[in-house]
Design a protein around this motif. Structure first.
Motif, PDB file in Angstrom:
ATOM      1  N   LEU A   1       0.836  -1.200   0.000  1.00  0.00           N
ATOM      2  CA  LEU A   1       0.000   0.000   0.000  1.00  0.00           C
ATOM      3  C   LEU A   1       0.867   1.244   0.000  1.00  0.00           C
ATOM      4  O   LEU A   1       1.885   1.316   0.690  1.00  0.00           O
ATOM      5  N   ASN A   2       0.458   2.263  -0.790  1.00  0.00           N
ATOM      6  CA  ASN A   2       1.201   3.510  -0.890  1.00  0.00           C
ATOM      7  C   ASN A   2       0.256   4.688  -0.671  1.00  0.00           C
ATOM      8  O   ASN A   2      -0.822   4.746  -1.271  1.00  0.00           O
ATOM      9  N   LEU A   3       0.673   5.634   0.157  1.00  0.00           N
ATOM     10  CA  LEU A   3      -0.075   6.862   0.378  1.00  0.00           C
ATOM     11  C   LEU A   3       0.732   8.030  -0.182  1.00  0.00           C
ATOM     12  O   LEU A   3       1.946   8.113   0.040  1.00  0.00           O
ATOM     13  N   SER A   4       0.060   8.939  -0.904  1.00  0.00           N
ATOM     14  CA  SER A   4       0.759  10.019  -1.601  1.00  0.00           C
ATOM     15  C   SER A   4       0.074  11.353  -1.364  1.00  0.00           C
ATOM     16  O   SER A   4      -1.158  11.427  -1.288  1.00  0.00           O
TER      17      SER A   4
ATOM     18  N   GLY B   1      -3.720  14.164  -3.634  1.00  0.00           N
ATOM     19  CA  GLY B   1      -3.465  13.083  -2.697  1.00  0.00           C
ATOM     20  C   GLY B   1      -4.047  11.803  -3.251  1.00  0.00           C
ATOM     21  O   GLY B   1      -4.943  11.820  -4.104  1.00  0.00           O
ATOM     22  N   GLY B   2      -3.540  10.665  -2.774  1.00  0.00           N
ATOM     23  CA  GLY B   2      -4.064   9.415  -3.299  1.00  0.00           C
ATOM     24  C   GLY B   2      -3.556   8.204  -2.554  1.00  0.00           C
ATOM     25  O   GLY B   2      -2.747   8.302  -1.620  1.00  0.00           O
ATOM     26  N   VAL B   3      -4.063   7.077  -2.986  1.00  0.00           N
ATOM     27  CA  VAL B   3      -3.667   5.783  -2.432  1.00  0.00           C
ATOM     28  C   VAL B   3      -3.384   4.839  -3.595  1.00  0.00           C
ATOM     29  O   VAL B   3      -4.067   4.880  -4.616  1.00  0.00           O
TER      30      VAL B   3
ATOM     31  N   GLY C   1       0.821  -1.589 -10.704  1.00  0.00           N
ATOM     32  CA  GLY C   1       0.062  -1.052  -9.587  1.00  0.00           C
ATOM     33  C   GLY C   1      -1.198  -0.349 -10.047  1.00  0.00           C
ATOM     34  O   GLY C   1      -1.371  -0.046 -11.235  1.00  0.00           O
ATOM     35  N   VAL C   2      -2.088  -0.081  -9.099  1.00  0.00           N
ATOM     36  CA  VAL C   2      -3.315   0.658  -9.359  1.00  0.00           C
ATOM     37  C   VAL C   2      -3.347   1.855  -8.417  1.00  0.00           C
ATOM     38  O   VAL C   2      -2.923   1.753  -7.254  1.00  0.00           O
ATOM     39  N   ASN C   3      -3.801   3.006  -8.922  1.00  0.00           N
ATOM     40  CA  ASN C   3      -3.790   4.245  -8.141  1.00  0.00           C
ATOM     41  C   ASN C   3      -5.140   4.937  -8.195  1.00  0.00           C
ATOM     42  O   ASN C   3      -5.756   5.020  -9.258  1.00  0.00           O
ATOM     43  N   LEU C   4      -5.579   5.441  -7.051  1.00  0.00           N
ATOM     44  CA  LEU C   4      -6.772   6.277  -6.963  1.00  0.00           C
ATOM     45  C   LEU C   4      -6.352   7.608  -6.357  1.00  0.00           C
ATOM     46  O   LEU C   4      -5.787   7.646  -5.258  1.00  0.00           O
TER      47      LEU C   4
ATOM     48  N   TYR D   1     -10.905  16.778  -9.548  1.00  0.00           N
ATOM     49  CA  TYR D   1     -11.163  15.508 -10.213  1.00  0.00           C
ATOM     50  C   TYR D   1     -10.784  14.323  -9.338  1.00  0.00           C
ATOM     51  O   TYR D   1      -9.976  14.430  -8.413  1.00  0.00           O
ATOM     52  N   LEU D   2     -11.395  13.186  -9.659  1.00  0.00           N
ATOM     53  CA  LEU D   2     -10.983  11.881  -9.167  1.00  0.00           C
ATOM     54  C   LEU D   2     -10.309  11.163 -10.330  1.00  0.00           C
ATOM     55  O   LEU D   2     -10.763  11.265 -11.470  1.00  0.00           O
ATOM     56  N   GLN D   3      -9.262  10.415 -10.036  1.00  0.00           N
ATOM     57  CA  GLN D   3      -8.476   9.783 -11.087  1.00  0.00           C
ATOM     58  C   GLN D   3      -8.162   8.334 -10.720  1.00  0.00           C
ATOM     59  O   GLN D   3      -7.682   8.061  -9.625  1.00  0.00           O
ATOM     60  N   LEU D   4      -8.446   7.445 -11.637  1.00  0.00           N
ATOM     61  CA  LEU D   4      -8.136   6.025 -11.463  1.00  0.00           C
ATOM     62  C   LEU D   4      -7.191   5.617 -12.586  1.00  0.00           C
ATOM     63  O   LEU D   4      -7.475   5.856 -13.759  1.00  0.00           O
ATOM     64  N   SER D   5      -6.072   4.995 -12.225  1.00  0.00           N
ATOM     65  CA  SER D   5      -5.084   4.652 -13.251  1.00  0.00           C
ATOM     66  C   SER D   5      -4.348   3.364 -12.911  1.00  0.00           C
ATOM     67  O   SER D   5      -4.304   2.940 -11.754  1.00  0.00           O
ATOM     68  N   LEU D   6      -3.763   2.775 -13.947  1.00  0.00           N
ATOM     69  CA  LEU D   6      -2.851   1.663 -13.809  1.00  0.00           C
ATOM     70  C   LEU D   6      -1.437   2.155 -14.090  1.00  0.00           C
ATOM     71  O   LEU D   6      -1.225   2.980 -14.981  1.00  0.00           O
TER      72      LEU D   6
END
Length: 205
Positions: free
Chosen positions: A124-127, A154-156, A165-168, A196-201
């Motif tokens: 898990l990564n917090l940014s 900010g994101g996880v 990885g997957v990022n939100l 915005y909300l962002q979902l990425s690989l």
């Protein structure tokens, strides 16, 4: 006083650069995903850009580097293309009748430079970090947007494998996205920020 501040920043950046170069592990990669974005108007929004909000779903792509400060901490600068804005009803624009509604797309595409501080907790990564955006293209409301926009992000993230990885993420604007001075002949009083909300690989090499 100003000279001291500039000197302090330069010295800090020098020692940070030396620290990053001394680290054993640097990772590089790219990200692909989608934004769910809107313009957040102030409560007193009126004039040609006042109307009902309707989110835009847009494409995002970027490259990043991870510089590890320790086993748990890293700094991650990025360069990304981001499609943002929204679709909204715009009063009295392109209709030929004052007060009537039309469907204008308040869409803008940005080149963004976020810098994240990452906390790595196993997979898990917090940014969190600041972001500056440069408008490189707009849709139907040409010249009605600010060229530079600043945000906090900010994101996880979750590492599916060591490489994938997957990022939100979420981002909220700190500066006005609209340039009222470029709108002539209208009673323009609205201000708005991008969010915005962002979902990425992501793929790390």
């Amino acid at each position: 006083m100003m000279v001291r501040k500039i000197l302090f920043v330069l010295v800090s950046l020098f020692f940070l650069g030396q620290s990053l170069q001394a680290q054993e592990e640097h990772r590089y990669g790219f990200r692909l995903g989608a934004n769910y974005s809107e313009l957040d108007f102030d409560d007193g929004a009126s004039g040609v850009l006042g109307g009902d909000n309707d989110a835009r779903i847009g494409f995002v792509a970027g490259f990043f580097a991870q510089y590890f400060l320790s086993e748990k901490w890293s700094i991650q600068p990025e360069l990304q293309y981001s499609a943002q804005g929204e679709r909204t009803k715009v009063k009295g624009v392109n209709t030929g009748a004052v007060g009537s509604d039309s469907e204008d797309r308040l869409k803008m595409n940005m080149l963004q430079l976020p810098v994240f501080l990452n906390l790595h907790l196993r997979k898990l990564n917090l940014s969190v970090g600041p972001q500056v955006g440069i408008r490189i293209w707009e849709w139907e409301r040409q010249d009605n947007y600010e060229t530079f926009q600043f945000s906090v992000t900010g994101g996880v993230g979750y590492d599916i494998t060591d490489n994938i990885g997957v990022n939100l993420r979420a981002a909220y604007g700190l500066t006005d996205a609209l340039d009222a001075s470029r709108i002539e002949g209208n009673n323009f009083t609205a201000t708005a920020v991008n969010h915005y909300l962002q979902l990425s690989l992501s793929y790390r090499m």
